[in-house]
Scaffold this active site. Structure first.
Site, PDB file in Angstrom:
ATOM      1  N   CYS A   1       0.821  -1.222   0.000  1.00 64.07           N
ATOM      2  CA  CYS A   1       0.000   0.000   0.000  1.00 64.07           C
ATOM      3  C   CYS A   1       0.857   1.275   0.000  1.00 64.07           C
ATOM      4  O   CYS A   1       0.503   2.282  -0.625  1.00 64.07           O
ATOM      5  CB  CYS A   1      -0.934  -0.004   1.196  1.00 64.07           C
ATOM      6  SG  CYS A   1      -0.242  -0.708   2.692  1.00 64.07           S
TER       7      CYS A   1
ATOM      8  N   HIS B   1      -2.194   6.264   4.468  1.00 66.40           N
ATOM      9  CA  HIS B   1      -0.738   6.337   4.602  1.00 66.40           C
ATOM     10  C   HIS B   1      -0.250   7.644   3.963  1.00 66.40           C
ATOM     11  O   HIS B   1      -0.522   7.903   2.787  1.00 66.40           O
ATOM     12  CB  HIS B   1      -0.063   5.176   3.870  1.00 66.40           C
ATOM     13  CG  HIS B   1      -0.247   3.834   4.512  1.00 66.40           C
ATOM     14  ND1 HIS B   1      -0.787   3.656   5.762  1.00 66.40           N
ATOM     15  CD2 HIS B   1       0.083   2.592   4.058  1.00 66.40           C
ATOM     16  CE1 HIS B   1      -0.790   2.367   6.050  1.00 66.40           C
ATOM     17  NE2 HIS B   1      -0.281   1.700   5.032  1.00 66.40           N
TER      18      HIS B   1
HETATM   19  N1  LIG Z   1      -4.569  -3.377   5.350  1.00 66.62           N
HETATM   20  C1  LIG Z   1      -3.870  -2.804   4.384  1.00 66.62           C
HETATM   21  O1  LIG Z   1      -3.700  -1.581   4.340  1.00 66.62           O
HETATM   22  C2  LIG Z   1      -3.261  -3.653   3.305  1.00 66.62           C
HETATM   23  C3  LIG Z   1      -2.733  -3.002   2.212  1.00 66.62           C
HETATM   24  C4  LIG Z   1      -2.118  -3.742   1.217  1.00 66.62           C
HETATM   25  C5  LIG Z   1      -2.057  -5.114   1.316  1.00 66.62           C
HETATM   26  N2  LIG Z   1      -2.598  -5.730   2.405  1.00 66.62           N
HETATM   27  C6  LIG Z   1      -2.532  -7.198   2.445  1.00 66.62           C
HETATM   28  O2  LIG Z   1      -3.846  -7.686   2.230  1.00 66.62           O
HETATM   29  C7  LIG Z   1      -4.034  -8.902   2.956  1.00 66.62           C
HETATM   30  C8  LIG Z   1      -5.243  -8.759   3.870  1.00 66.62           C
HETATM   31  O3  LIG Z   1      -5.018  -7.688   4.765  1.00 66.62           O
HETATM   32  P1  LIG Z   1      -6.178  -7.087   5.679  1.00 66.62           P
HETATM   33  O4  LIG Z   1      -5.689  -5.763   6.107  1.00 66.62           O
HETATM   34  O5  LIG Z   1      -7.495  -7.193   5.012  1.00 66.62           O
HETATM   35  O6  LIG Z   1      -6.126  -8.091   6.939  1.00 66.62           O
HETATM   36  P2  LIG Z   1      -7.275  -8.440   7.988  1.00 66.62           P
HETATM   37  O7  LIG Z   1      -8.231  -7.328   8.152  1.00 66.62           O
HETATM   38  O8  LIG Z   1      -6.548  -8.951   9.168  1.00 66.62           O
HETATM   39  O9  LIG Z   1      -8.040  -9.666   7.284  1.00 66.62           O
HETATM   40  C9  LIG Z   1      -7.392 -10.897   7.077  1.00 66.62           C
HETATM   41  C10 LIG Z   1      -8.299 -11.812   6.279  1.00 66.62           C
HETATM   42  O10 LIG Z   1      -7.576 -13.005   6.001  1.00 66.62           O
HETATM   43  C11 LIG Z   1      -8.374 -14.124   6.402  1.00 66.62           C
HETATM   44  N3  LIG Z   1      -7.534 -15.233   6.829  1.00 66.62           N
HETATM   45  C12 LIG Z   1      -6.566 -15.221   7.766  1.00 66.62           C
HETATM   46  N4  LIG Z   1      -6.024 -16.455   7.885  1.00 66.62           N
HETATM   47  C13 LIG Z   1      -6.690 -17.248   7.000  1.00 66.62           C
HETATM   48  C14 LIG Z   1      -6.616 -18.636   6.663  1.00 66.62           C
HETATM   49  N5  LIG Z   1      -5.743 -19.456   7.219  1.00 66.62           N
HETATM   50  N6  LIG Z   1      -7.467 -19.105   5.704  1.00 66.62           N
HETATM   51  C15 LIG Z   1      -8.345 -18.284   5.096  1.00 66.62           C
HETATM   52  N7  LIG Z   1      -8.468 -16.958   5.380  1.00 66.62           N
HETATM   53  C16 LIG Z   1      -7.648 -16.461   6.324  1.00 66.62           C
HETATM   54  C17 LIG Z   1      -9.193 -13.600   7.548  1.00 66.62           C
HETATM   55  O11 LIG Z   1     -10.310 -14.438   7.722  1.00 66.62           O
HETATM   56  P3  LIG Z   1     -11.029 -14.612   9.153  1.00 66.62           P
HETATM   57  O12 LIG Z   1     -11.962 -13.452   9.298  1.00 66.62           O
HETATM   58  O13 LIG Z   1     -11.727 -15.915   9.005  1.00 66.62           O
HETATM   59  O14 LIG Z   1      -9.940 -14.622  10.183  1.00 66.62           O
HETATM   60  C18 LIG Z   1      -9.571 -12.212   7.024  1.00 66.62           C
HETATM   61  O15 LIG Z   1     -10.627 -12.308   6.105  1.00 66.62           O
HETATM   62  C19 LIG Z   1      -2.696  -9.158   3.691  1.00 66.62           C
HETATM   63  O16 LIG Z   1      -1.896 -10.002   2.868  1.00 66.62           O
HETATM   64  C20 LIG Z   1      -2.087  -7.787   3.768  1.00 66.62           C
HETATM   65  O17 LIG Z   1      -0.680  -7.826   3.855  1.00 66.62           O
HETATM   66  C21 LIG Z   1      -3.222  -5.040   3.400  1.00 66.62           C
END
Ligand SMILES: NC(=O)c1ccc[n+]([C@@H]2O[C@H](COP(=O)([O-])OP(=O)(O)OC[C@H]3O[C@@H](n4cnc5c(N)ncnc54)[C@H](OP(=O)(O)O)[C@@H]3O)[C@@H](O)[C@H]2O)c1
Length: 338
Positions: free
Chosen positions: A140, A243
């Protein structure tokens, strides 16, 4: 594929892995907002959220546990879960013919995987055609930076980039937001509320963090400038979403602030302000009268100590253009090529 898109071809079957997370739920919102064609939606998460529901286009969809079997037959798989899950499941989904658009850092630096910001390097998607494969979505913070750099590169070349980022709690997912609100602790290395922490992710032997390493490696890959000097400090700040970054850009050829503003204003996906104009993360994430999917660039001014250096202030919504919107734009670009 099932149902039908506005082009007359069947609307794709789409799986969202991590549909209950901050990025995954925003992917669904962005599909709705942009009218992305979805024939069948598969909302997937971990065993923890199996059986819960997400809302999409006026209907409730049951969340199922992500398994390789549940990805079979999907045209697009958006991975917005964990890096480990992408590592274990994305290759099989791609081999089965899906286009996998991965939000994790797992595949970003793999030589065979394109790392794409559609405004900058859509040509990197050329190998895809009608076959499956993995496309990576940048970090991001990287997306905010390269969107501001690319127009300056086209106008005057890039010689050196120095950046200090100010990164929101939500960059660490829903748990990051919870920690900012005091509902849990120990995700960040120090207390975040009322503080700033000059450490995003973990330190490497070099003294730079993994987040800082990603920012420099990914910027060079997307801009196809493998030797570009990019140096930075990434700082976590007590902001929910958005950010920000203070960026010092040295160009190869002289570029006045006025010429830089012209170049930035002519580039898609940017909202641009001059020397004393700027957007804050609170304004970007919290108001309807701003372009939330734009990267906002302001405080464009000359560095008085150097004839080819300019300072910029940038803000990107890390969940939208920094993640979900960029991923959906990649899928739109691929659909348009089919
Ligand atoms: N947040 C940001 O600003 C951002 C920006 C760029 C990239 N990212 C990337 O995008 C991805 C998601 O980030 P997020 O911010 O959305 O995180 P988040 O809010 O913590 O959500 C994580 C998601 O992953 C699922 N998950 C976790 N472990 C899993 C498993 N073993 N099997 C299936 N699903 C699983 C969770 O499901 P449950 O609800 O069932 O736990 C939830 O839906 C990450 O790779 C992160 O690095 C995030």
């Amino acid at each position: 594929m099932s149902a039908s898109s506005s082009s007359g071809s069947p609307a794709p079957t789409v799986a969202v892995v991590g549909a209950t997370g901050l990025v995954g739920e925003t992917v669904l919102r962005v599909f709705e907002e942009r009218g992305f064609p979805v024939g069948e939606l598969r909302a997937l998460g971990s065993a923890r959220s199996a059986g819960t529901r997400v809302h999409f286009r006026g209907k409730e969809h049951a969340v199922e546990e992500a398994t390789t079997e549940r990805l079979r037959g999907a045209d697009f798989v958006f991975f917005a879960a964990t890096g480990e899950l992408s590592r274990s499941m994305a290759p099989a989904a791609a081999a089965a013919g899906a286009v996998v658009i991965d939000k994790s850092s797992t595949w970003r630096m793999a030589a065979h995987v394109p790392l794409v910001v559609p405004e900058i390097n859509p040509g990197a998607l050329a190998p895809f055609g009608r076959t499956g494969g993995i496309v990576s979505c940048p970090n991001c913070t990287t997306i905010g930076l390269v969107m501001a750099l690319e127009p300056l590169r086209r106008a005057a070349g890039l010689a050196h980039v120095t950046v200090t980022t100010l990164q929101a709690a939500s960059g660490a997912g829903r748990e990051g937001l919870d920690e900012l609100r005091g509902q849990r602790s120990a995700l960040f290395p120090r207390a975040l509320a009322g503080n700033v922490i000059p450490q995003c992710e973990r330190f490497q032997e070099s003294g730079y963090t993994t987040e800082e390493q990603k920012l420099s490696d990914e910027t060079r890959k997307i801009l196809a400038l493998p030797a570009l000097p990019v140096t930075m400090t990434c700082v976590r700040v007590p902001v929910a979403v958005g950010h920000s970054a203070a960026v010092l850009v040295e160009t190869e050829h002289p570029l006045s602030p006025e010429e830089a503003l012209d170049a930035l204003r002519a580039f898609p996906g940017l909202s641009v302000g001059s020397a004393n104009e700027y957007t804050t993360p609170l304004e970007l994430a919290g108001r309807d009268d701003v372009h939330r999917d734009d990267v906002h660039v302001g405080r464009v001014r000359r560095d008085p100590t150097h004839p080819r250096r300019l300072w910029l202030w940038t803000v990107v919504d890390n969940i939208r253009k920094g993640a979900a919107t960029n991923a959906v734009q990649i899928a739109e670009e691929l659909l348009a090529r089919r």
